[in-house]
Write a protein that holds these residues in place. Structure first.
Motif, PDB file in Angstrom:
ATOM      1  N   ARG A  64      43.527  45.985  22.923  1.00  0.00           N
ATOM      2  CA  ARG A  64      44.674  45.120  22.613  1.00  0.00           C
ATOM      3  C   ARG A  64      44.246  43.665  22.725  1.00  0.00           C
ATOM      4  O   ARG A  64      43.357  43.333  23.498  1.00  0.00           O
ATOM      5  N   ARG A  65      44.920  42.822  21.946  1.00  0.00           N
ATOM      6  CA  ARG A  65      44.671  41.381  21.991  1.00  0.00           C
ATOM      7  C   ARG A  65      45.986  40.649  21.793  1.00  0.00           C
ATOM      8  O   ARG A  65      46.947  41.201  21.263  1.00  0.00           O
ATOM      9  N   GLU A  66      45.986  39.386  22.219  1.00  0.00           N
ATOM     10  CA  GLU A  66      47.185  38.563  22.078  1.00  0.00           C
ATOM     11  C   GLU A  66      47.418  38.227  20.611  1.00  0.00           C
ATOM     12  O   GLU A  66      46.477  37.995  19.863  1.00  0.00           O
ATOM     13  N   LEU A  83      51.068  41.435  22.894  1.00  0.00           N
ATOM     14  CA  LEU A  83      49.780  42.060  22.593  1.00  0.00           C
ATOM     15  C   LEU A  83      49.921  43.025  21.426  1.00  0.00           C
ATOM     16  O   LEU A  83      50.966  43.638  21.250  1.00  0.00           O
ATOM     17  N   TYR A  86      44.667  46.655  18.041  1.00  0.00           N
ATOM     18  CA  TYR A  86      43.942  46.310  16.820  1.00  0.00           C
ATOM     19  C   TYR A  86      42.888  47.334  16.400  1.00  0.00           C
ATOM     20  O   TYR A  86      42.251  47.170  15.373  1.00  0.00           O
TER      21      TYR A  86
END
Length: 116
Positions: A64-66, A83, A86
Motif C-alpha cells: 500500500r502507498r499514500e 492508502l 497498488y
C-alpha cells in the motif's frame, strides 16, 4: 538461513514489481482449500523470509502507498493519509500465484507486473 528450531520449512525470496524490488509489502502463503490459516511475513526492499507448513500454497502479495493529496478527515482535527493497494488483484485477492513448499529451504522469485 538458520532454522529457528520449529522444524517448519524455510521460505525466502525476492519480489519485484515492474522490474524493481517491492520496497514495502506483505506476503502470505495460504492453503488453497482454506483448511488452515496461512503464514505471512513482511517484504522489505524486495526480500522476504519466513517459515511455512509444507504443501501446496496460494501466495498473496500486497503493498500500500499514500494517495497524493487525499486524506481522511472524518475525525475533527485529524488528517490521515488515504492508502491504496497498488499490487494488482491477480497477486492478492484474486491470486494466480501458487507454489509447492518442500521440507528444508525453499527460495522463490515473484516477478510481478502492474498491468491488469
Amino acid at each position: 538461513m538458520l532454522s529457528s528450531g520449529t522444524g517448519l520449512p524455510q521460505v525466502s525470496g525476492t519480489v519485484t514489481l515492474d522490474g524493481k524490488p517491492l520496497e514495502d509489502g506483505r506476503i502470505v502463503f495460504r492453503d488453497p482449500a482454506g483448511v488452515a490459516s496461512g503464514a505471512g511475513g513482511k517484504i522489505q526492499n524486495g526480500q522476504f523470509s519466513l517459515e511455512v507448513t509444507p504443501g501446496s500454497k496460494q501466495i498473496q502479495i500486497t503493498a500500500r502507498r499514500e494517495v497524493p493529496g487525499k486524506f481522511d478527515e472524518s475525525n475533527p482535527g485529524e488528517k490521515i493519509p488515504i492508502l491504496e493497494q497498488y499490487v494488482p488483484a491477480r497477486y492478492n485477492t484474486k491470486t494466480e500465484l501458487e507454489e509447492e513448499i518442500q521440507s528444508g529451504e525453499n527460495e522463490f522469485t515473484f516477478e510481478l507486473t502492474s498491468e491488469k
